[in-house]
Motif scaffolding. Structure first.
Motif, short mmCIF file in Angstrom:
data_model
loop_
_atom_site.label_atom_id
_atom_site.label_comp_id
_atom_site.label_asym_id
_atom_site.label_seq_id
_atom_site.Cartn_x
_atom_site.Cartn_y
_atom_site.Cartn_z
N VAL A 214 63.32 7.70 58.42
CA VAL A 214 62.38 6.99 57.55
C VAL A 214 60.95 7.18 58.04
O VAL A 214 60.03 7.38 57.25
N ARG A 215 60.75 7.12 59.35
CA ARG A 215 59.41 7.32 59.90
C ARG A 215 58.87 8.70 59.51
O ARG A 215 57.72 8.86 59.11
N SER A 216 59.71 9.72 59.62
CA SER A 216 59.29 11.07 59.27
C SER A 216 58.94 11.16 57.78
O SER A 216 57.95 11.79 57.39
N ASN A 217 59.75 10.52 56.95
CA ASN A 217 59.52 10.55 55.51
C ASN A 217 58.20 9.86 55.14
O ASN A 217 57.40 10.37 54.36
N LEU A 218 57.95 8.68 55.73
CA LEU A 218 56.70 7.97 55.46
C LEU A 218 55.49 8.73 55.98
O LEU A 218 54.42 8.74 55.36
N GLN A 219 55.67 9.40 57.12
CA GLN A 219 54.57 10.19 57.67
C GLN A 219 54.20 11.32 56.72
O GLN A 219 53.01 11.63 56.51
N ASP A 220 55.22 11.94 56.12
CA ASP A 220 54.95 13.01 55.15
C ASP A 220 54.17 12.47 53.96
O ASP A 220 53.25 13.14 53.45
N LEU A 221 54.53 11.27 53.49
CA LEU A 221 53.82 10.66 52.36
C LEU A 221 52.36 10.40 52.72
O LEU A 221 51.44 10.75 51.95
N LEU A 222 52.13 9.80 53.89
CA LEU A 222 50.76 9.49 54.30
C LEU A 222 49.95 10.76 54.53
O LEU A 222 48.76 10.81 54.19
N ASP A 223 50.57 11.77 55.11
CA ASP A 223 49.88 13.03 55.33
C ASP A 223 49.47 13.67 54.00
O ASP A 223 48.39 14.26 53.88
N SER A 224 50.34 13.54 53.01
CA SER A 224 50.03 14.08 51.69
C SER A 224 48.84 13.34 51.09
O SER A 224 47.91 13.96 50.55
N TRP A 225 48.85 12.00 51.16
CA TRP A 225 47.71 11.22 50.66
C TRP A 225 46.42 11.58 51.40
O TRP A 225 45.36 11.72 50.79
N PHE A 226 46.53 11.69 52.72
CA PHE A 226 45.35 12.02 53.54
C PHE A 226 44.76 13.36 53.10
O PHE A 226 43.54 13.49 52.95
N SER A 227 45.62 14.34 52.90
CA SER A 227 45.15 15.67 52.48
C SER A 227 44.50 15.61 51.10
O SER A 227 43.49 16.28 50.85
N GLN A 228 45.08 14.80 50.21
CA GLN A 228 44.52 14.69 48.86
C GLN A 228 43.13 14.07 48.89
O GLN A 228 42.22 14.52 48.18
N VAL A 229 42.96 13.03 49.70
CA VAL A 229 41.65 12.39 49.79
C VAL A 229 40.64 13.33 50.46
O VAL A 229 39.48 13.42 50.03
#
Length: 611
Positions: A214-229
């Motif tokens: 779950v930690r890895s999955n959430l990290q991927d989500l946050l990294d995606s948001w970070f890259s988009q911003v």
């Protein structure tokens, strides 16, 4: 004023059937109308729009993913701007020579990644007409998500920040509580399970920390948001994406530091912006006598002409908002109806039965819910397609689990880059409270007919056979979910295994793994629906909400009063009052302003998203 008097007469006639107390209430209302007659006349009149204006959009309340709703008294209290209203207003304003530009108030209030991106896209379309868009914030982040508000602001021509404010350009954090120790301390046994490891629902009750998956999955989500911003900042401020990432990692900023770093263009107060607001360009120019009037977007929208029904193609717009459950799941007079399977299925069926409707758009803002309810809606989507009606899904902030289940068979699925989707998995179970009752000295006792009648009782544990039945049911649901997604999306066994397992995805990553077809908001979904349905490009598109929000409220009132009013004459008067409500929209909007300020008390402190 005669319209208000007529309304009062209808109210008196209707309420006469329910007693003297109601008449006293009407008398009090009549007295208030008499005392404040001048104010009511002002409220019910629509001022003519100025010949030269700048529109203002306030983002404090985010956006409402639903129809504007029926125009009845207080029906919109607390509601955020409707996405449809914002979209229609900006589209009309782009072609309106009286509209010179747009001011967007930013910095506080709820705003998701997808909402930020959708608003930015709509404003960008407006700017393509050659008109300016300026952003103003007292502070980015003191009472909201500073990162996402600033991401929206970078799409504007200029950014103003109040000198006392700050820029909380920080990135993202997701947190969730874990209750295992608390439940164990109170002798509460957790009998949950899930399919598969990324689903994570049971983890909060059986673990003391986040699982690696779950930690890895959430990290991927946050990294995606970070890259988009970071990409949005780079594009909007004319810098490299690497520099944007560096600036995000160096936040927060004072107003002065933000100006020196080139993250904002001006430091100033709201009144200073208004004084320098020109009719046709940058506020760097000196104020001039031709400055435009500032008009709230809602006031501008209220005077737009409706799309003509003649010679236009109709697309049904069906909102799937909130948790998905069985039945109607209807709200009350002052709240939007929930996402009940019957309600959504009926809406799809009615749209499919209409000769005017050429396509259906499902606008999904749902974290999921009941498997059976989701499957009921899924079936209706399939039936609409079998009848030759294309179905397009437009994902809002969240379209996950059951929200993705109903989206999977669509002819085309669109998501915002920041939408949360996927979560193709299943989880469930129960808490066993027998140990807690023993500690508290409470003894439950009763009778039972049927060996497994107590299977879902929290006062007894599953026995071995019941637990096996539960495990089999989880497998059955998971296999059905993954099988339907794989078939609908054309995914191989390896591809569905990589996309499922309970993983959540950003819209951008969901595109990569084949769960969505393209990135875009509601406007792009309308274009996709027109394309799939092969609608003529030279005719206007009419969006028709299903079910009709005005009819839904009228039906709710009738059902609520059924049995309490026996007089047909009284019911007829009530129906006339309901119809009048739609024509009293300007008056109702003024009443809302008396009772509610959408900018008050909006300090955001979510345990799931913190800066």
């Amino acid at each position: 004023m005669r319209l208000i008097v007529f309304l009062l007469k209808c109210l008196v006639g209707f309420l006469a059937s329910v007693g003297v107390l109601a008449l006293l209430l009407v008398g009090g209302l009549a007295y208030l109308f008499t005392q404040f007659q001048g104010h009511f006349e002002d409220w019910t009149s629509q001022e003519e729009l100025p010949s030269q204006m700048v529109l203002m959009l306030d983002t404090a309340g985010g956006m409402t993913y639903g129809p504007s709703g029926p125009n009845l008294l207080l029906s919109g209290l607390g509601r955020s701007p409707s996405l449809i209203d914002v979209m229609d207003s900006l589209e009309a304003a782009a072609d309106d020579p009286a509209v010179k530009g747009l001011v967007v108030r930013l910095g506080y209030g709820e705003l998701s990644a997808a909402e930020s991106q959708e608003l930015r896209s709509l404003v960008s379309d407006f700017q393509e007409s050659g008109k300016f868009a300026i952003g103003f914030a007292e502070s980015f982040g003191e009472a909201g998500n500073g990162t996402l508000h600033y991401s929206l602001a970078t799409g504007l021509d200029e950014i103003w920040l109040q000198p006392s404010g700050s820029l909380d350009l920080l990135g993202f954090q997701l947190e969730t509580p874990f209750f295992a120790q608390l439940l164990d301390d109170w002798d509460i046994r957790v009998r949950f399970d899930q399919r598969e490891e990324y689903k994570g629902l049971a983890d909060a009750m059986v673990r003391e920390d986040m699982s690696p998956a779950v930690r890895s999955n959430l990290q991927d989500l946050l990294d995606s948001w970070f890259s988009q911003v970071a990409a949005a900042i780079a594009e909007g401020r004319g810098i490299s994406e690497g520099r944007a990432r560096q600036l995000m990692n160096q936040g927060p900023y004072s107003a002065r530091d933000a100006l020196e770093a080139g993250l904002v263009d001006h430091l100033g107060y709201w009144d200073e912006l208004l004084e320098r607001l020109p009719s046709n360009g940058s506020t760097s120019e000196a104020a001039n006598e031709h400055a435009s009037d500032l008009v709230p977007l809602a006031d501008y929208h209220s005077q737009l002409e409706s799309t003509p029904k003649d010679d236009s193609s109709s697309i049904a717009l069906i909102y799937v908002n909130g948790s998905i459950s069985l039945g109607k799941a209807e709200g009350g007079a002052l709240s939007a109806a929930g996402t009940g399977a019957d309600r959504i299925s009926d809406a799809i069926a009615n749209a499919a039965a209409s000769e005017e409707v050429k396509a259906i758009i499902l606008r999904v803002e749902s974290p999921g819910g009941s498997y059976v309810a989701s499957d009921t809606i899924w079936r209706e989507v399939i039936k609409a397609q079998q009848n030759g009606l294309p179905v397009i899904v437009s994902m809002a902030s969240v379209a996950a689990s059951g929200g993705y289940f109903i989206a999977a068979p669509a002819d085309r699925i669109l998501a915002l880059p920041g939408s949360i989707t996927g979560s193709i998995g299943v989880a469930g179970g129960k808490l066993v409270l027998s140990g807690l009752w023993d500690r508290l000295g409470v003894n439950w006792d009763g009778a039972q007919a049927g060996r497994n009648a107590d299977i879902w009782s929290m006062n007894s544990d599953f026995d071995e056979e019941q637990w096996q039945w539960f495990q089999d049911s989880l497998d059955r649901v998971y296999d059905d979910f993954t099988g339907k997604v794989a078939q609908a999306r054309g995914l191989t066994e390896d591809e569905i295994e990589a996309a499922a397992g309970g993983r959540i995805w950003s819209g951008a990553d969901a595109l990569r793994v084949g769960l969505v077809d393209e990135l875009g908001g509601l406007r792009q979904a309308i274009e996709a629906a027109s394309e799939v349905a092969d609608l003529p490009s030279d005719k206007p598109i009419r969006l028709t909400p299903y079910p009709d929000p005005d009819k839904e409220l009228q039906d709710w009132v009738r059902r609520s009063l059924s049995g309490g009013i026996e007089s047909p004459e009284a019911l007829a008067r009530l129906e006339r009052i309901l119809i009048l409500g739609e024509r009293l929209a300007p008056f109702m909007e003024r009443i809302e302003q008396l009772f509610h300020d959408p900018r008050s008390g909006l300090l955001q402190d979510s345990t799931l998203t913190r800066q």
